[in-house]
Design a protein around this motif. Structure first.
Motif, PDB file in Angstrom:
ATOM      1  N   GLY A   1       0.787  -1.236   0.063  1.00 37.38           N
ATOM      2  CA  GLY A   1      -0.076   0.053  -0.027  1.00 37.38           C
ATOM      3  C   GLY A   1       0.716   1.251   0.132  1.00 37.38           C
ATOM      4  N   GLN A   2       1.975   1.174   0.823  1.00 37.38           N
ATOM      5  CA  GLN A   2       2.748   2.383   0.747  1.00 37.38           C
ATOM      6  C   GLN A   2       3.795   2.951  -0.263  1.00 37.38           C
ATOM      7  OE1 GLN A   2       4.857   3.356   4.285  1.00 37.38           O
ATOM      8  NE2 GLN A   2       3.427   2.347   5.623  1.00 37.38           N
ATOM      9  N   PHE A   3       4.289   1.673  -0.922  1.00 35.17           N
ATOM     10  CA  PHE A   3       5.067   1.962  -2.293  1.00 35.17           C
ATOM     11  C   PHE A   3       5.228   0.922  -3.067  1.00 35.17           C
ATOM     12  CE2 PHE A   3       8.031  -0.544   0.226  1.00 35.17           C
ATOM     13  CZ  PHE A   3       9.187  -0.548  -0.502  1.00 35.17           C
ATOM     14  N   GLY A   4       4.139  -0.016  -3.202  1.00 33.83           N
ATOM     15  CA  GLY A   4       4.097  -1.083  -4.051  1.00 33.83           C
ATOM     16  C   GLY A   4       5.213  -2.152  -3.928  1.00 33.83           C
ATOM     17  N   GLY A   5       5.535  -2.208  -2.816  1.00 34.84           N
ATOM     18  CA  GLY A   5       6.644  -3.667  -2.636  1.00 34.84           C
ATOM     19  C   GLY A   5       5.634  -4.912  -2.436  1.00 34.84           C
ATOM     20  N   CYS A   6       6.404  -5.911  -2.543  1.00 33.81           N
ATOM     21  CA  CYS A   6       5.839  -7.502  -2.619  1.00 33.81           C
ATOM     22  C   CYS A   6       6.763  -8.239  -1.531  1.00 33.81           C
ATOM     23  CB  CYS A   6       5.824  -7.856  -4.025  1.00 33.81           C
ATOM     24  SG  CYS A   6       4.921  -6.948  -5.235  1.00 33.81           S
ATOM     25  N   VAL A   7       6.077  -9.311  -1.074  1.00 28.02           N
ATOM     26  CA  VAL A   7       6.921 -10.022  -0.244  1.00 28.02           C
ATOM     27  C   VAL A   7       7.049 -11.337  -1.233  1.00 28.02           C
ATOM     28  CG1 VAL A   7       6.563 -11.681   1.900  1.00 28.02           C
ATOM     29  CG2 VAL A   7       5.484  -9.393   1.799  1.00 28.02           C
ATOM     30  N   ALA A   8       8.377 -11.701  -1.092  1.00 26.46           N
ATOM     31  CA  ALA A   8       8.798 -12.946  -1.930  1.00 26.46           C
ATOM     32  C   ALA A   8       8.493 -14.190  -1.456  1.00 26.46           C
ATOM     33  CB  ALA A   8      10.302 -12.677  -2.219  1.00 26.46           C
ATOM     34  N   TYR A   9       8.379 -14.202  -0.029  1.00 25.35           N
ATOM     35  CA  TYR A   9       8.095 -15.258   0.752  1.00 25.35           C
ATOM     36  C   TYR A   9       7.733 -14.945   2.069  1.00 25.35           C
ATOM     37  CZ  TYR A   9      13.126 -15.082   2.306  1.00 25.35           C
ATOM     38  OH  TYR A   9      14.164 -14.571   2.638  1.00 25.35           O
ATOM     39  N   SER A  10       6.677 -15.688   2.893  1.00 24.83           N
ATOM     40  CA  SER A  10       6.245 -15.452   4.086  1.00 24.83           C
ATOM     41  C   SER A  10       6.485 -16.733   4.880  1.00 24.83           C
ATOM     42  CB  SER A  10       4.969 -14.889   4.069  1.00 24.83           C
ATOM     43  OG  SER A  10       4.571 -14.450   5.311  1.00 24.83           O
ATOM     44  N   GLU A  11       7.532 -16.835   6.084  1.00 23.55           N
ATOM     45  CA  GLU A  11       7.549 -18.085   6.523  1.00 23.55           C
ATOM     46  C   GLU A  11       7.623 -17.786   8.197  1.00 23.55           C
ATOM     47  OE1 GLU A  11       7.968 -20.972   5.494  1.00 23.55           O
ATOM     48  OE2 GLU A  11       8.216 -20.431   3.286  1.00 23.55           O
ATOM     49  N   ILE A  12       6.739 -18.767   8.609  1.00 23.18           N
ATOM     50  CA  ILE A  12       6.410 -18.322  10.162  1.00 23.18           C
ATOM     51  C   ILE A  12       7.374 -19.340  10.899  1.00 23.18           C
ATOM     52  CG2 ILE A  12       4.614 -20.339  10.255  1.00 23.18           C
ATOM     53  CD1 ILE A  12       3.004 -18.537  12.257  1.00 23.18           C
ATOM     54  N   LEU A  13       7.901 -19.038  12.111  1.00 16.79           N
ATOM     55  CA  LEU A  13       8.904 -19.650  12.463  1.00 16.79           C
ATOM     56  C   LEU A  13       8.072 -20.790  13.650  1.00 16.79           C
ATOM     57  CD1 LEU A  13      11.362 -16.985  13.881  1.00 16.79           C
ATOM     58  CD2 LEU A  13      12.071 -18.697  12.251  1.00 16.79           C
ATOM     59  N   PRO A  14       8.805 -21.775  13.619  1.00 20.86           N
ATOM     60  CA  PRO A  14       8.153 -22.956  14.444  1.00 20.86           C
ATOM     61  C   PRO A  14       8.019 -22.741  15.947  1.00 20.86           C
ATOM     62  CG  PRO A  14      10.215 -24.049  13.463  1.00 20.86           C
ATOM     63  CD  PRO A  14      10.042 -22.536  13.006  1.00 20.86           C
ATOM     64  N   ARG A  15       6.922 -23.046  16.623  1.00 20.70           N
ATOM     65  CA  ARG A  15       7.015 -22.854  18.076  1.00 20.70           C
ATOM     66  C   ARG A  15       7.795 -23.772  18.842  1.00 20.70           C
ATOM     67  NH1 ARG A  15       2.832 -20.607  21.023  1.00 20.70           N
ATOM     68  NH2 ARG A  15       1.289 -19.632  19.930  1.00 20.70           N
ATOM     69  N   ASP A  16       8.134 -25.173  18.026  1.00 18.25           N
ATOM     70  CA  ASP A  16       8.960 -26.015  18.795  1.00 18.25           C
ATOM     71  C   ASP A  16      10.199 -26.327  18.428  1.00 18.25           C
ATOM     72  OD1 ASP A  16       8.073 -26.718  16.485  1.00 18.25           O
ATOM     73  OD2 ASP A  16       7.481 -28.865  17.102  1.00 18.25           O
ATOM     74  N   ASN A  17      10.664 -25.044  17.657  1.00 14.90           N
ATOM     75  CA  ASN A  17      11.924 -25.127  17.014  1.00 14.90           C
ATOM     76  C   ASN A  17      12.429 -26.305  16.373  1.00 14.90           C
ATOM     77  OD1 ASN A  17      12.422 -22.551  18.265  1.00 14.90           O
ATOM     78  ND2 ASN A  17      13.138 -23.188  20.313  1.00 14.90           N
ATOM     79  N   ASN A  18      11.427 -26.977  15.547  1.00 15.01           N
ATOM     80  CA  ASN A  18      11.694 -27.897  14.831  1.00 15.01           C
ATOM     81  C   ASN A  18      13.060 -27.767  13.757  1.00 15.01           C
ATOM     82  OD1 ASN A  18      11.167 -29.794  12.449  1.00 15.01           O
ATOM     83  ND2 ASN A  18      10.022 -30.898  13.984  1.00 15.01           N
TER      84      ASN A  18
END
Length: 855
Positions: free
Chosen positions: A220-237
């Protein structure tokens, strides 16, 4: 009734670590003094034991002591809350929601065993709570406190969800919301034009809400994009962590934004170092931007140059002396101070106690140890960030109470303009004044809350730079803050950055490029690649006739009608004006041909004038021959009106001159043909009177009459719909064809049709008279000339219609020249041949002799 039936008793008692100080009004506090909570095993046969905490955190204890210092400073200030002494009850949440909730319950319900009122009501023991630092904890606790409108001022909970005043009506904070943190990160990305970034976030309220806001603001602010979106595991797998590192390595995004706490991030950074993932620019959220855990030499090749946000650093005068002068006591309510003392000096107040795991017995604490000799996070005054937020939170509550005490009866904000009483103070009354608090700290920072309970946001921008010993130091390189006008109307975020002081962990020592597609230069437009984010596109050149003079435009603009795109398609230039010019090869060729034809006519005219008394010239009315030569000369010269830039007068004259000249020529030929036929008939006894009715006056009259009719056609055409210059943009899009508009197609067709009619009649008469005796026969040459004339003009029509632009004019000029040369050569070349090369045949005897031989 017994006393037991007239009182309320606590149903349970929690074992909590804390610090206490009595006062007229009590402020509660929740801090993360220990890292770890140990819960005993559950046997389900007896009441479970209370959990206990381990791993003392010196930095968090400094924050707790900052609250104690702020209250002590307020109590010593005669201008703030005079005649009122503040006290505090502080508890350790041990970084566990269960412990934090127990501590919050103890604060709002108190720890007294019994309450003597009949209805079990009364003012809560605390008038407000400073804390909790965790977003998840604050969400749970504030949900309950909000029901009773107990104010809670957090110094470290950043989840944007806490800005919802409908769910959390009594929640305030002195740390910026994650909404602003995300906007600040986006401001940094925007400064360096990093439009293609990776996002990694923790699996908690802090990470999930911030990641959602980041996705929205980045585009919205300047037209950027997220190449990938990863969530860190809770259990540090390990498998999940390895997969995430693989995604980072495989992606073309050179910038990685990490919104997470330290605990989630440690396994990822270990894997990054193990797999030697370099060449990435890391962006750190405030939760780990200044964490000492990552400032080690072995992480420098990977995390050096990291840019991050940190809570605003402040300075608190007198805090260091206060921290160094605390002393432990025997009061169980202050057991957290005793624990601190034992951890700081590695001693114990319980003499003779043994240590677990076979550790040697600790020395006995005397309470007289010197804190000034110790160098820990507790005594470090260089990075007062969270502690400074605690300081502002306590002062916010104090200023709210001070404003409450300044209320004049009858002018109050409550029912019937009443004021709150300090002796029967209710928490919801404090909430009202907190919403309007407005003050400036000794460090010069302005503190106030907006309608969502958020303070005016400000962050320091940090850069991780190498130390000489190979470790990492965190250096402040800028600040980002939001500006506001009256009424808390936000006007935008301001990023101030010392770019010259930045350290870039790349060979070029410059900021990296992180884009999915390079910018499209002027003259091109962006075409999104199918199935990919909007930042991934191809640069397509603008179509002909369109231009674009900015970078990364999604569309090209059509040039105005009289303009065309430049070769680079970055601007519009005036269209080339096209007409049959005297300066181009085609125009020169036609001009030369026209002048040559005119010269030939002049030459033949001179020959005929010189030999005007010879039989060849006098045969078949020499006057018509001179008239024909003159008209042919005009035909050649009229073509010059078709060449050059069209003008109003040339457009009007060109077709009129052409039409009249050709009618004069063709009518002369027609009359000559009729003379041949008349002379032949007069040579026969039955046709003696043929020439009587077709003498010289009749021949002149016929030519004039036929020409006059063409003049009439031209006059009517010019009067009703005169040809005019026209800039035509339809033939060729890239050029303006400057031509003469017909005005009336019917007028032009009538003009040509009349010429064609005369030519057809002449051709028919000449063809019928082709076998007459040679001495009178000029019909063969006329037949041949009319054949050429008709052939040229029959082919002219389709060629003229199909020729674009100036070539249609060239076709018309060529037809005029070709037909004129045909008439000139076919009729006059044989006569000139006899006159100039065989004068012996230019006698009456020779001509009459050929006639007798044939007879």
């Amino acid at each position: 009734m017994s006393s037991t039936t007239l009182s309320c008793r606590l149903q349970g008692h929690f074992q909590l670590n804390g610090m206490h100080q009595d006062g007229d009004l009590i402020v509660g506090g929740l801090f993360e003094v220990h890292f770890l909570t140990v819960f005993p095993e559950l046997s389900f046969t007896s009441e479970p034991e209370q959990p206990y905490c381990q791993q003392f955190d010196m930095a968090s204890f400094q924050q707790a002591q900052t609250m104690a210092f702020a209250i002590d400073e307020i109590n010593r200030n005669p201008h703030l809350l005079p005649n009122v002494t503040l006290g505090y009850h502080l508890y350790d949440n041990c970084v566990k929601l269960a412990v934090a909730f127990r501590a919050a319950t103890a604060l709002i319900s108190g720890t007294d065993e019994a309450l003597s009122t009949l209805d079990c009501t009364g003012s809560p023991p605390v008038i407000g709570i400073v804390g909790d630092p965790g977003s998840t904890h604050s969400i749970a606790i504030s949900s309950v406190l909000g029901l009773f409108r107990v104010p809670m001022v957090s110094y470290f909970a950043t989840c944007s969800c806490l800005s919802n005043q409908q769910q959390y009506p009594s929640f305030f904070r002195t740390i910026p919301s994650d909404v602003f943190q995300v906007r600040a990160i986006v401001q940094i990305l925007k400064r360096f034009s990093w439009t293609w970034v990776g996002l990694i976030y923790s699996d908690d309220d802090y990470g999930i809400h911030a990641a959602l806001a980041f996705h929205q603001d980045l585009q919205g602010q300047f037209g950027g994009c997220v190449a990938y979106s990863e969530i860190l595991p809770r259990d540090n797998n390990c498998r999940d962590v390895a997969r995430i590192v693989g995604v980072i390595r495989a992606s073309t995004a050179m910038v990685v934004v990490v919104i997470s706490t330290e605990a989630y991030l440690l396994p990822l950074m270990d894997e990054v170092a193990q797999r030697n993932v370099t060449g990435r620019q890391w962006i750190a959220s405030e939760a780990w931007a200044t964490s000492p855990i990552f400032l080690t030499p072995h992480l420098l090749p990977f995390l050096g140059g990291t840019l991050g946000l940190a809570i605003r650093r402040g300075e608190i005068q007198g805090l260091r002396d206060f921290l160094l002068n605390i002393r432990p006591d025997r009061d169980p309510k202050n057991n957290i101070v005793r624990t601190f003392w034992e951890e700081m000096f590695e001693c114990t107040f319980d003499s003779g106690s043994t240590q677990p795991n076979g550790e040697r017995e600790r020395k006995v604490c005397t309470g007289a140890e010197d804190l000034r000799s110790m160098d820990t996070a507790y005594t470090d005054m260089s990075e007062l960030r969270a502690s400074y937020n605690v300081y502002k939170a306590v002062y916010a509550l104090a200023h709210a109470l001070h404003d409450l005490m300044q209320c004049e009866e009858g002018k109050g904000p409550f029912i019937s303009h009443s004021c709150a009483s300090i002796h029967s103070l209710q928490p919801w009354q404090v909430v009202h004044y907190l919403q309007n608090v407005n003050f400036t700290t000794g460090f010069g920072d302005h503190v106030s809350f907006d309608k969502n309970g958020d303070a005016l946001a400000i962050y320091d921008v940090m850069n991780w730079q190498p130390n000489p010993d190979g470790s990492i130091r965190v250096h402040t390189v800028g600040v980002v803050y939001e500006t506001a006008q009256a009424g808390d109307v936000l006007t935008g975020d301001v990023l101030t950055l010392e770019e010259g002081a930045l350290y870039w962990n790349f060979k070029s020592k410059k900021p990296p490029r992180s884009v999915c597609s390079e910018s499209c230069p002027p003259g091109t437009r962006r075409a999104r690649r199918k199935g990919l984010p909007i930042c991934c596109f191809d640069c397509l050149p603008c179509a002909d006739g369109e231009f674009n003079n900015v970078t990364d435009s999604i569309e090209c603009t059509t040039c105005p009608e009289e303009f065309w795109s430049s070769p680079d398609k970055d601007r519009c230039v005036p269209k080339e004006l096209e007409f049959l010019s005297y300066e181009e090869p085609l125009g020169i060729s036609l001009t030369v041909a026209s002048l040559l034809g005119s010269c030939f006519c002049t030459g033949v005219l001179g020959v005929f004038a010189h030999y005007r008394h010879t039989p060849v010239v006098r045969a078949n009315n020499s006057e018509l021959s001179f008239l024909l030569l003159l008209s042919l000369k005009l035909c050649f010269l009229c073509t010059l009106l078709f060449i050059g830039q069209p003008q109003q007068w040339t457009c009007r004259l060109r077709h009129a001159a052409f039409g009249i000249s050709f009618v004069l020529s063709v009518s002369s030929i027609l009359v000559k043909t009729m003379v041949v036929v008349a002379v032949f008939k007069s040579s026969r006894p039955e046709g003696q009177s043929a020439l009587k009715w077709f003498g010289v006056p009749q021949q002149r009259g016929t030519v004039l009459a036929l020409t006059a009719l063409q003049i009439a056609i031209c006059v009517v055409w010019l009067a009703m719909a005169s040809p005019t210059p026209l800039k035509n943009t339809h033939y060729i899009s890239s050029k303006i064809v400057y031509e003469c508009a017909m005005g009336s197609v019917l007028g032009f067709a009538t003009l040509l049709g009349y010429i064609g009619l005369l030519a057809a009649v002449s051709f028919l008469l000449a063809f019928l008279a082709r076998n007459l005796p040679d001495n009178f026969n000029e019909a063969k040459f006329i037949t041949f000339s009319m054949l050429i004339f008709c052939a040229v003009w029959i082919t002219f029509v389709p060629a003229y219609i199909s020729s674009p632009g100036k070539y249609s004019v060239a076709v018309e000029v060529f037809a005029i020249l070709a037909s004129s040369f045909g008439l000139l050569l076919a009729i006059f070349a044989p006569k000139c041949y006899i006159i100039l090369l065989h004068p012996e045949r230019n006698t009456k005897k020779a001509i009459m002799g050929r006639a007798r031989e044939k007879k």
